[in-house]
Design a protein around this motif. Structure first.
Motif, mmCIF file in Angstrom:
data_model
loop_
_atom_site.group_PDB
_atom_site.id
_atom_site.type_symbol
_atom_site.label_atom_id
_atom_site.label_comp_id
_atom_site.label_asym_id
_atom_site.label_seq_id
_atom_site.Cartn_x
_atom_site.Cartn_y
_atom_site.Cartn_z
ATOM 1 N N ASP A 180 0.824 -1.207 0.000
ATOM 2 C CA ASP A 180 0.000 0.000 0.000
ATOM 3 C C ASP A 180 0.862 1.263 0.000
ATOM 4 O OD1 ASP A 180 -2.054 1.812 0.313
ATOM 5 O OD2 ASP A 180 -2.464 1.285 2.405
ATOM 6 N N ILE A 181 0.554 2.197 -0.875
ATOM 7 C CA ILE A 181 1.316 3.441 -0.954
ATOM 8 C C ILE A 181 0.523 4.618 -0.396
ATOM 9 C CG2 ILE A 181 2.670 2.677 -2.934
ATOM 10 C CD1 ILE A 181 0.827 4.303 -4.721
ATOM 11 N N SER A 182 -0.589 4.349 0.283
ATOM 12 C CA SER A 182 -1.457 5.427 0.765
ATOM 13 C C SER A 182 -0.889 6.142 1.978
ATOM 14 C CB SER A 182 -2.840 4.869 1.115
ATOM 15 O OG SER A 182 -2.766 4.028 2.255
ATOM 16 N N GLY A 183 0.032 5.494 2.685
ATOM 17 C CA GLY A 183 0.588 6.095 3.884
ATOM 18 C C GLY A 183 -0.288 5.956 5.109
ATOM 19 N N ARG A 184 -1.335 5.137 5.031
ATOM 20 C CA ARG A 184 -2.240 4.978 6.168
ATOM 21 C C ARG A 184 -1.587 4.237 7.325
ATOM 22 N NH1 ARG A 184 -7.177 2.369 2.936
ATOM 23 N NH2 ARG A 184 -5.364 1.321 2.021
ATOM 24 N N ARG A 185 -0.550 3.479 7.012
ATOM 25 C CA ARG A 185 0.156 2.711 8.034
ATOM 26 C C ARG A 185 1.646 2.806 7.759
ATOM 27 N NH1 ARG A 185 -0.567 -3.858 9.024
ATOM 28 N NH2 ARG A 185 1.314 -4.154 10.278
ATOM 29 N N PRO A 186 2.460 3.058 8.795
ATOM 30 C CA PRO A 186 3.903 3.098 8.570
ATOM 31 C C PRO A 186 4.374 1.780 7.959
ATOM 32 C CG PRO A 186 3.370 3.883 10.767
ATOM 33 C CD PRO A 186 2.109 3.301 10.201
ATOM 34 N N PRO A 187 5.292 1.834 7.027
ATOM 35 C CA PRO A 187 5.722 0.598 6.385
ATOM 36 C C PRO A 187 6.476 -0.316 7.343
ATOM 37 C CG PRO A 187 7.123 2.427 5.711
ATOM 38 C CD PRO A 187 5.979 3.020 6.476
ATOM 39 N N ALA A 188 6.250 -1.605 7.183
ATOM 40 C CA ALA A 188 7.084 -2.585 7.866
ATOM 41 C C ALA A 188 8.465 -2.543 7.229
ATOM 42 C CB ALA A 188 6.467 -3.971 7.744
ATOM 43 N N ARG A 189 9.440 -3.115 7.908
ATOM 44 C CA ARG A 189 10.812 -3.105 7.394
ATOM 45 C C ARG A 189 11.340 -4.531 7.322
ATOM 46 N NH1 ARG A 189 13.180 2.081 7.277
ATOM 47 N NH2 ARG A 189 14.800 0.954 6.107
ATOM 48 N N TYR A 190 12.021 -4.815 6.228
ATOM 49 C CA TYR A 190 12.643 -6.128 6.023
ATOM 50 C C TYR A 190 14.106 -5.927 5.677
ATOM 51 C CZ TYR A 190 14.024 -10.427 3.596
ATOM 52 O OH TYR A 190 14.697 -11.551 3.190
ATOM 53 N N ILE A 191 14.959 -6.719 6.294
ATOM 54 C CA ILE A 191 16.376 -6.756 5.940
ATOM 55 C C ILE A 191 16.732 -8.219 5.718
ATOM 56 C CG2 ILE A 191 18.745 -6.265 6.651
ATOM 57 C CD1 ILE A 191 17.650 -4.084 8.475
ATOM 58 N N GLY A 192 17.226 -8.525 4.546
ATOM 59 C CA GLY A 192 17.588 -9.906 4.227
ATOM 60 C C GLY A 192 17.767 -10.054 2.734
ATOM 61 N N ASP A 193 17.789 -11.292 2.264
ATOM 62 C CA ASP A 193 18.010 -11.502 0.835
ATOM 63 C C ASP A 193 16.685 -11.647 0.080
ATOM 64 O OD1 ASP A 193 17.122 -14.189 1.086
ATOM 65 O OD2 ASP A 193 19.159 -14.902 1.449
ATOM 66 N N GLY A 194 16.781 -11.564 -1.239
ATOM 67 C CA GLY A 194 15.606 -11.625 -2.095
ATOM 68 C C GLY A 194 14.852 -12.943 -2.022
ATOM 69 N N PRO A 195 15.541 -14.086 -2.120
ATOM 70 C CA PRO A 195 14.806 -15.356 -2.063
ATOM 71 C C PRO A 195 14.013 -15.553 -0.776
ATOM 72 C CG PRO A 195 16.979 -15.712 -2.999
ATOM 73 C CD PRO A 195 16.956 -14.287 -2.498
#
Length: 226
Positions: A180-195
């Motif tokens: 979602d790009i609406s900004g209604r909720r702060p984005p979660a964050r992920y750190i790791g590899d693509g697979p």
């Protein structure tokens, strides 16, 4: 691995077809080189299905796309079981032939569908990873198609209004924004590899994988269980 430029929320009609072409060129030779008994191996991500069942499901889905057969309940569990049963008497190579044709010809049809079928191309790519994992192949959800798969996943999650997530990928030059790009909720964050990110969004096991996820539970990311 290098992810394409960030075009979050913008559809690239040719992307699903390119992903399928790249995956066809990797998967089909692998399948044609396997022994017949390998097609009976169980697929952990699809309980009760063998490699052959997964391939028959994928090939039939492509044929439905090419023939425009989208009756009520299409791609439901019951529909999938019927499609697999219809191919029960086919040889393994006939199933692979149908799969190869679908991966070759479905791209333009998906492109013209306006985005509604894009998730099918992504799902078929994930199933190819399921098959590679059943075979014990390394990098089951990696390979040459991964950058395109990640870009398609970003678009699909945006289209579905999925939760917003900012992914800092160990194996990519640029971060990836999903959902979602609406900004209604702060984005979660992920750190790791693509697979590993693909596994999370596809509801596949990530046992032993090294990653960080903040602001969301792993189960919230699955886009194929909605």
């Amino acid at each position: 691995m290098t992810t394409p430029a960030d075009v979050h929320g913008v559809r690239e009609p040719g992307l699903p077809g390119r992903l399928l072409t790249v995956e066809r060129d990797a998967l089909v030779p692998l399948l044609r080189g396997r022994a017949e008994e390998d097609f009976t191996l169980p697929v952990a991500a699809c309980p009760g299905w063998s490699v052959r069942d997964v391939l028959a499901h994928c090939s039939s889905a492509f044929t439905r796309v090419l023939e425009g057969r989208f009756e009520q309940g299409v791609f439901s569990p019951a529909c999938n079981d019927r499609d697999i049963a219809e191919r029960a008497e086919w040889s393994n190579q006939r199933v692979v032939d149908e799969l190869e044709r679908g991966m070759t010809e479905a791209g333009p049809v998906i492109a013209k569908a306006g985005g509604v079928l894009d998730i099918l191309a992504l799902g078929e790519w994930v199933h190819a990873g399921d098959v590679r994992e059943a075979f014990g192949e390394p990098g089951a959800y990696a390979g040459a198609g991964l950058p395109s798969a990640l870009s398609l996943m970003a678009y699909v999650t945006c289209r579905k209004g999925h939760l917003s997530l900012h992914a800092d990928l160990d194996d990519a030059d640029e971060p990836l924004r999903l959902g979602d790009i609406s900004g209604r909720r702060p984005p979660a964050r992920y750190i790791g590899d693509g697979p590993t990110l693909v596994r999370l969004y596809a509801g596949r096991p990530v046992d032993g994988a090294s990653y960080e996820l903040a602001g969301a539970e792993a189960g919230e990311l699955n886009i194929f269980d909605e």
